[in-house]
Motif scaffolding. Sequence first.
Motif, PDB file in Angstrom:
ATOM      1  N   THR A 148       0.844  -1.192   0.000  1.00 10.29           N
ATOM      2  CA  THR A 148       0.000   0.000   0.000  1.00 10.29           C
ATOM      3  C   THR A 148       0.883   1.246   0.000  1.00 10.29           C
ATOM      4  O   THR A 148       2.020   1.215   0.484  1.00 10.29           O
ATOM      5  CB  THR A 148      -0.933   0.052   1.228  1.00 10.29           C
ATOM      6  OG1 THR A 148      -0.132   0.031   2.427  1.00 10.29           O
ATOM      7  CG2 THR A 148      -1.913  -1.106   1.222  1.00 10.29           C
TER       8      THR A 148
ATOM      9  N   TYR B 278       1.526   5.232 -14.301  1.00  8.03           N
ATOM     10  CA  TYR B 278       0.240   5.366 -14.995  1.00  8.03           C
ATOM     11  C   TYR B 278       0.124   6.798 -15.493  1.00  8.03           C
ATOM     12  O   TYR B 278       0.394   7.746 -14.755  1.00  8.03           O
ATOM     13  CB  TYR B 278      -0.914   5.043 -14.051  1.00  8.03           C
ATOM     14  CG  TYR B 278      -2.279   5.248 -14.675  1.00  8.03           C
ATOM     15  CD1 TYR B 278      -2.877   4.236 -15.418  1.00  8.03           C
ATOM     16  CD2 TYR B 278      -2.952   6.455 -14.536  1.00  8.03           C
ATOM     17  CE1 TYR B 278      -4.119   4.422 -16.002  1.00  8.03           C
ATOM     18  CE2 TYR B 278      -4.200   6.648 -15.122  1.00  8.03           C
ATOM     19  CZ  TYR B 278      -4.779   5.628 -15.848  1.00  8.03           C
ATOM     20  OH  TYR B 278      -6.002   5.822 -16.436  1.00  8.03           O
TER      21      TYR B 278
ATOM     22  N   PHE C  87      -0.771  -2.290  -9.748  1.00  7.51           N
ATOM     23  CA  PHE C  87      -1.225  -1.368  -8.718  1.00  7.51           C
ATOM     24  C   PHE C  87      -2.455  -0.626  -9.225  1.00  7.51           C
ATOM     25  O   PHE C  87      -2.714  -0.568 -10.444  1.00  7.51           O
ATOM     26  CB  PHE C  87      -0.128  -0.387  -8.302  1.00  7.51           C
ATOM     27  CG  PHE C  87       0.213   0.656  -9.339  1.00  7.51           C
ATOM     28  CD1 PHE C  87      -0.549   1.825  -9.454  1.00  7.51           C
ATOM     29  CD2 PHE C  87       1.290   0.497 -10.185  1.00  7.51           C
ATOM     30  CE1 PHE C  87      -0.241   2.795 -10.393  1.00  7.51           C
ATOM     31  CE2 PHE C  87       1.610   1.460 -11.139  1.00  7.51           C
ATOM     32  CZ  PHE C  87       0.840   2.610 -11.243  1.00  7.51           C
ATOM     33  N   TYR C  88      -3.202  -0.033  -8.305  1.00  5.14           N
ATOM     34  CA  TYR C  88      -4.384   0.746  -8.672  1.00  5.14           C
ATOM     35  C   TYR C  88      -4.746   1.686  -7.528  1.00  5.14           C
ATOM     36  O   TYR C  88      -4.288   1.507  -6.395  1.00  5.14           O
ATOM     37  CB  TYR C  88      -5.569  -0.166  -9.010  1.00  5.14           C
ATOM     38  CG  TYR C  88      -6.136  -0.922  -7.824  1.00  5.14           C
ATOM     39  CD1 TYR C  88      -7.347  -0.552  -7.250  1.00  5.14           C
ATOM     40  CD2 TYR C  88      -5.462  -2.013  -7.276  1.00  5.14           C
ATOM     41  CE1 TYR C  88      -7.877  -1.244  -6.166  1.00  5.14           C
ATOM     42  CE2 TYR C  88      -5.981  -2.718  -6.200  1.00  5.14           C
ATOM     43  CZ  TYR C  88      -7.186  -2.334  -5.649  1.00  5.14           C
ATOM     44  OH  TYR C  88      -7.704  -3.014  -4.576  1.00  5.14           O
ATOM     45  N   LEU C  89      -5.560   2.692  -7.832  1.00  2.00           N
ATOM     46  CA  LEU C  89      -6.079   3.607  -6.811  1.00  2.00           C
ATOM     47  C   LEU C  89      -7.267   2.931  -6.138  1.00  2.00           C
ATOM     48  O   LEU C  89      -8.300   2.716  -6.765  1.00  2.00           O
ATOM     49  CB  LEU C  89      -6.494   4.931  -7.441  1.00  2.00           C
ATOM     50  CG  LEU C  89      -7.116   5.959  -6.492  1.00  2.00           C
ATOM     51  CD1 LEU C  89      -6.105   6.421  -5.457  1.00  2.00           C
ATOM     52  CD2 LEU C  89      -7.670   7.155  -7.264  1.00  2.00           C
ATOM     53  N   LYS C  90      -7.102   2.620  -4.858  1.00  2.00           N
ATOM     54  CA  LYS C  90      -8.120   1.854  -4.131  1.00  2.00           C
ATOM     55  C   LYS C  90      -9.020   2.732  -3.271  1.00  2.00           C
ATOM     56  O   LYS C  90     -10.185   2.401  -3.026  1.00  2.00           O
ATOM     57  CB  LYS C  90      -7.446   0.802  -3.241  1.00  2.00           C
ATOM     58  CG  LYS C  90      -8.419  -0.112  -2.491  1.00  2.00           C
ATOM     59  CD  LYS C  90      -7.653  -1.113  -1.635  1.00  2.00           C
ATOM     60  CE  LYS C  90      -8.624  -2.138  -1.035  1.00  2.00           C
ATOM     61  NZ  LYS C  90      -9.607  -1.532  -0.141  1.00  2.00           N
TER      62      LYS C  90
ATOM     63  N   PRO D  95       3.183   4.906  -7.588  1.00  2.00           N
ATOM     64  CA  PRO D  95       3.233   4.756  -6.131  1.00  2.00           C
ATOM     65  C   PRO D  95       4.174   3.660  -5.644  1.00  2.00           C
ATOM     66  O   PRO D  95       4.364   3.531  -4.442  1.00  2.00           O
ATOM     67  CB  PRO D  95       1.777   4.400  -5.793  1.00  2.00           C
ATOM     68  CG  PRO D  95       1.275   3.678  -6.998  1.00  2.00           C
ATOM     69  CD  PRO D  95       1.996   4.250  -8.173  1.00  2.00           C
TER      70      PRO D  95
ATOM     71  N   PHE E 180      -3.128   3.820  -2.633  1.00  2.00           N
ATOM     72  CA  PHE E 180      -2.878   2.858  -3.702  1.00  2.00           C
ATOM     73  C   PHE E 180      -2.636   1.475  -3.100  1.00  2.00           C
ATOM     74  O   PHE E 180      -2.138   1.352  -1.980  1.00  2.00           O
ATOM     75  CB  PHE E 180      -1.664   3.278  -4.530  1.00  2.00           C
ATOM     76  CG  PHE E 180      -1.810   4.627  -5.176  1.00  2.00           C
ATOM     77  CD1 PHE E 180      -2.311   4.745  -6.460  1.00  2.00           C
ATOM     78  CD2 PHE E 180      -1.452   5.786  -4.495  1.00  2.00           C
ATOM     79  CE1 PHE E 180      -2.443   5.988  -7.058  1.00  2.00           C
ATOM     80  CE2 PHE E 180      -1.579   7.032  -5.089  1.00  2.00           C
ATOM     81  CZ  PHE E 180      -2.086   7.127  -6.377  1.00  2.00           C
TER      82      PHE E 180
ATOM     83  N   TRP F 194      -6.824   3.963 -12.238  1.00  2.00           N
ATOM     84  CA  TRP F 194      -5.391   4.140 -12.492  1.00  2.00           C
ATOM     85  C   TRP F 194      -4.640   2.819 -12.369  1.00  2.00           C
ATOM     86  O   TRP F 194      -3.631   2.712 -11.677  1.00  2.00           O
ATOM     87  CB  TRP F 194      -4.808   5.184 -11.538  1.00  2.00           C
ATOM     88  CG  TRP F 194      -5.523   6.492 -11.548  1.00  2.00           C
ATOM     89  CD1 TRP F 194      -6.483   6.907 -12.437  1.00  2.00           C
ATOM     90  CD2 TRP F 194      -5.375   7.574 -10.628  1.00  2.00           C
ATOM     91  NE1 TRP F 194      -6.928   8.164 -12.130  1.00  2.00           N
ATOM     92  CE2 TRP F 194      -6.274   8.619 -11.018  1.00  2.00           C
ATOM     93  CE3 TRP F 194      -4.574   7.782  -9.510  1.00  2.00           C
ATOM     94  CZ2 TRP F 194      -6.384   9.804 -10.341  1.00  2.00           C
ATOM     95  CZ3 TRP F 194      -4.675   8.974  -8.817  1.00  2.00           C
ATOM     96  CH2 TRP F 194      -5.564   9.980  -9.226  1.00  2.00           C
ATOM     97  N   ASP F 195      -5.100   1.819 -13.058  1.00  3.07           N
ATOM     98  CA  ASP F 195      -4.523   0.482 -13.016  1.00  3.07           C
ATOM     99  C   ASP F 195      -3.324   0.394 -13.962  1.00  3.07           C
ATOM    100  O   ASP F 195      -3.416   0.778 -15.124  1.00  3.07           O
ATOM    101  CB  ASP F 195      -5.601  -0.536 -13.414  1.00  3.07           C
ATOM    102  CG  ASP F 195      -5.140  -1.971 -13.246  1.00  3.07           C
ATOM    103  OD1 ASP F 195      -4.159  -2.350 -13.892  1.00  3.07           O
ATOM    104  OD2 ASP F 195      -5.764  -2.707 -12.464  1.00  3.07           O
TER     105      ASP F 195
END
Length: 411
Positions: free
Chosen positions: A269, A329, A294-297, A354, A286, A321-322
């Motif tokens: 994270t 990204y 990764f992605y914006l969670k 991130p 993230f 934002w994957d």
Amino acid sequence: MVCFRLFPVPGSGLVLVCLVLGAVRSYALELNLTDSGKATCLYAKWQMNFTVRYETTNKTYNTVTISDRGTVTYNGSICGDDQNGPKIAVQFGPGFSWIANFSKAASTYSIDSISFSYNTGDNTTFPDAEDKGILTVDELLAIKIPLNDLFRCNSLSTLEKNDVVQHYWDVLVQAFVQNGTVSTNEFLCDEDKTSTVAPTIHTTVPSPTTTPTPKEKPEAGTYSVNNGNDTCLLATMGLQLNITQDKVASVININPNTTHSTGSCRSHTALLRLNSSTIKYLDFVFAVKNENRFYLKEVNVSMYLVNGSVFSIANNNLSYWDAPLGSSYMCNKEQTVSVSRAFQINTFDLRVQPFNVTQGKYSTAEECSADSDLNFLIPVAVGVALGFLIIVVFISYMIGRRKSRTGYQSV
């Protein structure tokens, strides 16, 4: 505001507790602790929330933000005596508790420590947790305050330890209240001393059915998070906030020149936190999925609006934002992150990484579909133009050739 009845606390007389139902995913509490003579001995009012990262049974990691837990009790809160210092004790839900301890010196009193306990055996809050049980995080503070002063800290304070991030803001507290009267003298935390007066924010639209007037494109800012001497998170973006509260819509452009960034980086994270004179915090959380992307969670926000109210929203179930780990990204075109019906974020000229930042520079970018479509159209347009030009040249050649033949016909 919901007020609980007066009830006795051992050794402390009566306590009046009020729980203010406030911001989403945060606790807004007010405690007026009285001694046996019904005089106030300790006063506190504050907001807090907790974010916990835990391992699941399938060896992945989830992050949860602990929200209201229903019935709240305050058993164990005391004014203090010659043997024990004052203490605020809060219990909420099965196995969740929070304790703040105080002590006194000749001319000061201190907020000595904070202890937060959470129960990973609660399947509702921690679904599929690998380890079940009550875990406790202790933080030593040693914040010294002049005796007879009220401590105030409106700014966001963050404590992070052992996969737990604690957030506190709008804090008012006075231990060892003299003569039953809370002091009017305030001792400000360092963050409040350096903060400025919130500027006026325009673009408020009075009609609930009217779309707010579009603002100019926001300036892109570059933000970073360091882990020691190394940069562990990079983000470049222009941010435009779309807020609806009490049927009033507002559009706010974030000025990167007056916005500060902090955060944290972990293996699975990463947190980017932005704050300014009007924004208590704007969190981008993230996460890693499937060990390779990764992605914006999660997005959390708390900020002051032009009318003086506080707007707070959180959503930890996003998917934006994957991109693959080891890359960044990027999306130059405008994108919208829909946090809730009342809060959306428009991003411009976005680039974010991130995880796995090397030498403080972005890695190769994974482009968003909007940019990819644009990049695809450019060569297509060039190809069409070249094809058209070839056709024009060919037609011109054929016409010229026919005229040339006509000139040599026999009479």
